[in-house]
Structures are given as C-alpha cells and as structure tokens.
Design a protein around this motif. Structure first.
Motif, PDB file in Angstrom:
ATOM      1  N   UNK A  11       0.813  -1.214   0.000  1.00 28.18           N
ATOM      2  CA  UNK A  11       0.000   0.000   0.000  1.00 28.18           C
ATOM      3  C   UNK A  11       0.851   1.271   0.000  1.00 28.18           C
ATOM      4  N   UNK A  12       1.754   1.413   1.006  1.00 27.13           N
ATOM      5  CA  UNK A  12       2.522   2.659   1.108  1.00 27.13           C
ATOM      6  C   UNK A  12       3.861   2.615   0.362  1.00 27.13           C
ATOM      7  N   UNK A  13       4.240   1.444  -0.098  1.00 29.08           N
ATOM      8  CA  UNK A  13       5.453   1.225  -0.895  1.00 29.08           C
ATOM      9  C   UNK A  13       6.738   1.375  -0.087  1.00 29.08           C
ATOM     10  N   UNK A  14       6.638   1.549   1.250  1.00 31.51           N
ATOM     11  CA  UNK A  14       7.860   1.591   2.064  1.00 31.51           C
ATOM     12  C   UNK A  14       8.497   0.203   2.059  1.00 31.51           C
ATOM     13  N   UNK A  15       9.821   0.221   2.119  1.00 28.99           N
ATOM     14  CA  UNK A  15      10.546  -1.049   2.128  1.00 28.99           C
ATOM     15  C   UNK A  15      10.233  -1.813   3.408  1.00 28.99           C
ATOM     16  N   UNK A  16      10.069  -3.120   3.245  1.00 31.25           N
ATOM     17  CA  UNK A  16       9.783  -3.978   4.392  1.00 31.25           C
ATOM     18  C   UNK A  16      11.006  -4.774   4.818  1.00 31.25           C
ATOM     19  N   UNK A  17      12.136  -4.528   4.169  1.00 33.35           N
ATOM     20  CA  UNK A  17      13.349  -5.277   4.496  1.00 33.35           C
ATOM     21  C   UNK A  17      13.745  -5.006   5.941  1.00 33.35           C
ATOM     22  N   UNK A  25      -3.741 -12.354   1.416  1.00 32.22           N
ATOM     23  CA  UNK A  25      -4.036 -12.731   0.030  1.00 32.22           C
ATOM     24  C   UNK A  25      -2.771 -12.613  -0.845  1.00 32.22           C
ATOM     25  N   UNK A  26      -1.682 -13.187  -0.313  1.00 33.37           N
ATOM     26  CA  UNK A  26      -0.395 -13.251  -1.019  1.00 33.37           C
ATOM     27  C   UNK A  26       0.240 -11.871  -1.241  1.00 33.37           C
ATOM     28  N   UNK A  27      -0.200 -10.889  -0.487  1.00 32.25           N
ATOM     29  CA  UNK A  27       0.401  -9.551  -0.599  1.00 32.25           C
ATOM     30  C   UNK A  27       0.882  -9.115   0.780  1.00 32.25           C
ATOM     31  N   UNK A  28       2.015  -8.411   0.799  1.00 33.03           N
ATOM     32  CA  UNK A  28       2.604  -8.006   2.053  1.00 33.03           C
ATOM     33  C   UNK A  28       2.263  -6.554   2.383  1.00 33.03           C
ATOM     34  N   UNK A  29       2.047  -6.320   3.711  1.00 32.16           N
ATOM     35  CA  UNK A  29       1.711  -4.977   4.176  1.00 32.16           C
ATOM     36  C   UNK A  29       2.527  -4.687   5.438  1.00 32.16           C
ATOM     37  N   UNK A  30       2.926  -3.427   5.591  1.00 27.02           N
ATOM     38  CA  UNK A  30       3.517  -3.040   6.860  1.00 27.02           C
ATOM     39  C   UNK A  30       2.417  -3.055   7.908  1.00 27.02           C
TER      40      UNK A  30
END
Length: 281
Positions: A11-17, A25-30
């Motif tokens: 959603x916010x496109x911030x890096x999750x590393x 649903x196979x998508x990652x969110x902060x």
C-alpha cells in the motif's frame, strides 16, 4: 537496488526489508497499513484491534482480549462459557440469574444444563420436586397432582384412592360405584357369568349384581307360551292368570292363535281359548 530485488509494502510502498510485515491474500503490508486497511474495531472500546493483540470474535463481532467480558459483572469471558442476550455477552451465572427459570420450591435459579422438572409452567430442580407425602424425589416417575401438592403414585393410592371391593387394590382412574361401593371397571362383574357390567344394564338380587340375561335365566318367570323368561327390565309386557304368565305376544288362543290381550277368553284344562273357539267345544 533493482525493482526485482525490492520488498515493499503493497500500500505505502515503504521497504519492508528488516521490518515486521503481514501477508494478506499473497500480498505483504507493513503493520501500520494493515491495521488501517484491515483491522477490526473492538466492540468494547471501539479502538482498532492491532496486529499485536488477539482478535476474539463472535457472530461477526470482534473484541480485544481484555475487552471480552460479561456486560453485567465485567468478569472476563476468555475461554469460558457465555451466552448472548440482546447483543450483550453474559457469563452463564448472570444469564441464568436474569433469564433462566426459578425453582418453584427453593426459588433459586435453575442453571442451564442442569436437570429440571417442568409441569404446567412451573419448574423445579430435580432434587426439589418431591412427593408431598414421602418427601422423596419424584424424578421421571409418574405422579398425581392433588390440591397444591404432588404425589408419587404409591403415596397417592395410600392416602386418597378408593379401594376396589373385589380386588382390594386402589382405584386411580375411572371406576364404578354401586350401592356406595367402589369397583374397578374390570372388576365389576356379573356374579353368575362373570361378564363385565360397566356400561351395561344390570340388576341385583340379594345385593349381588347380575347381567339381564343371567338374572332372567335364573330368577324370571317363564312364559307358558314360548317358555322363555319374562322380565320387565327389557321393557316386556306380560299377562298373568292363575299363577301362570305369558308374554303379551304369546297370550293367544291355543286353537286359532288370535291374540287374547284385552279380550275375553275361556279355559280348557291348561289351555286358553278365545270365546268363539270355546263355544265350538
């Protein structure tokens, strides 16, 4: 870093590393975006139920673990039995106290799941539904109500039931009364043939009951004409002459068979004749 190597919040496109994230649903969110987008609001405090909290649900409603409590006594309902009433969650004790039936004898609540007795809109604990005479629990046994009490069958028979004149056992239902004495229907029999007299016409002799057939055969006078019994019990009319009796329909001239009822007649030894046949003699 190339696009193919990036691992960003959907959603916010911030890096999750190196960060905590949640898959949906196979998508990652902060965690922040996930809570803003998908977290349920607590029915108790109206705040969002965050990723670090347990989400307790009941019928599409959600609570924080610490908010999941009885609406009346505020005790926690986590991992405990509870009931729902008008959208309120209640512990079993509060629900039973407010909405369960009360025992007619001890006036205490009959708790859900406990054995209870019900009769005509009243409820009892199993241990409170007692025979009024012997004070023993009636349970699932047959009982008989009397005035304001309830009696097990043996106690009712001892205290209230009439005793059959024939078998000397208690009469609990129905029965026949004759000459102020009680009988079971199946015990009230003709003294001669033992046929059941309940619902039948009968008579008596020397205080013993007889069916009409036996009484007629044993005690009724016999018709001179047909030799059958004459009994007024069946509505029969008869003629009596010189200690002899005839059915009305049998009182006729021995020679021409004309009815002599209401007419003059003559006798010849044991025979009766109409006047015409008598003159011919």
């Amino acid at each position: 870093m190339s696009i193919s190597e990036r691992f960003d919040c959907q959603y916010c496109k911030d890096s999750l590393l190196g960060k905590k994230y949640i898959m949906k649903e196979d998508k990652q969110y902060c965690t922040k975006c996930y809570e803003n987008l998908f977290a349920n609001n607590c029915e108790g405090c109206s705040l969002a139920i965050g990723c670090n909290c347990k989400d307790l649900s009941h019928k599409d409603r959600h609570w924080h673990e610490e908010c999941f409590k009885c609406a009346k006594c505020s005790r926690s309902l986590v991992e405990k039995a509870f009931a729902s009433k008008d959208d309120l969650l209640l512990c079993t004790e509060c629900h039973a106290h407010d909405y369960s039936s009360k025992c007619t004898t001890c006036k205490k609540t009959v708790m859900p799941g406990s054995r209870k007795m019900e009769y005509k809109g009243n409820s009892w604990h199993e241990t409170c539904f007692l025979c009024h005479r012997c004070q023993q629990p009636i349970g699932t046994k047959s009982f008989i109500p009397k005035d304001t009490g309830y009696f097990c069958v043996p106690c009712f028979e001892k205290q209230f039931a009439y005793q059959c004149c024939t078998c000397k056992k208690a009469i609990t239902t129905g029965g026949v009364t004759y000459q102020d004495k009680p009988w079971h229907r199946e015990c009230f029999l003709c003294i001669s043939c033992r046929k059941q007299l309940s619902g039948q016409r009968f008579t008596s002799k020397e205080n013993y009951p007889y069916c009409l057939e036996c009484f007629s055969n044993l005690y009724a006078k016999k018709c001179v004409g047909c030799t059958k019994p004459i009994t007024s019990l069946a509505g029969a009319k008869y003629i009596s002459f010189e200690e002899r009796q005839w059915h009305s329909e049998c009182f006729m001239c021995i020679q021409c068979s004309v009815s002599l009822v209401g007419r003059g007649f003559l006798t010849e030894r044991d025979n009766i004749l109409c006047t015409d046949c008598g003159r011919e003699k």
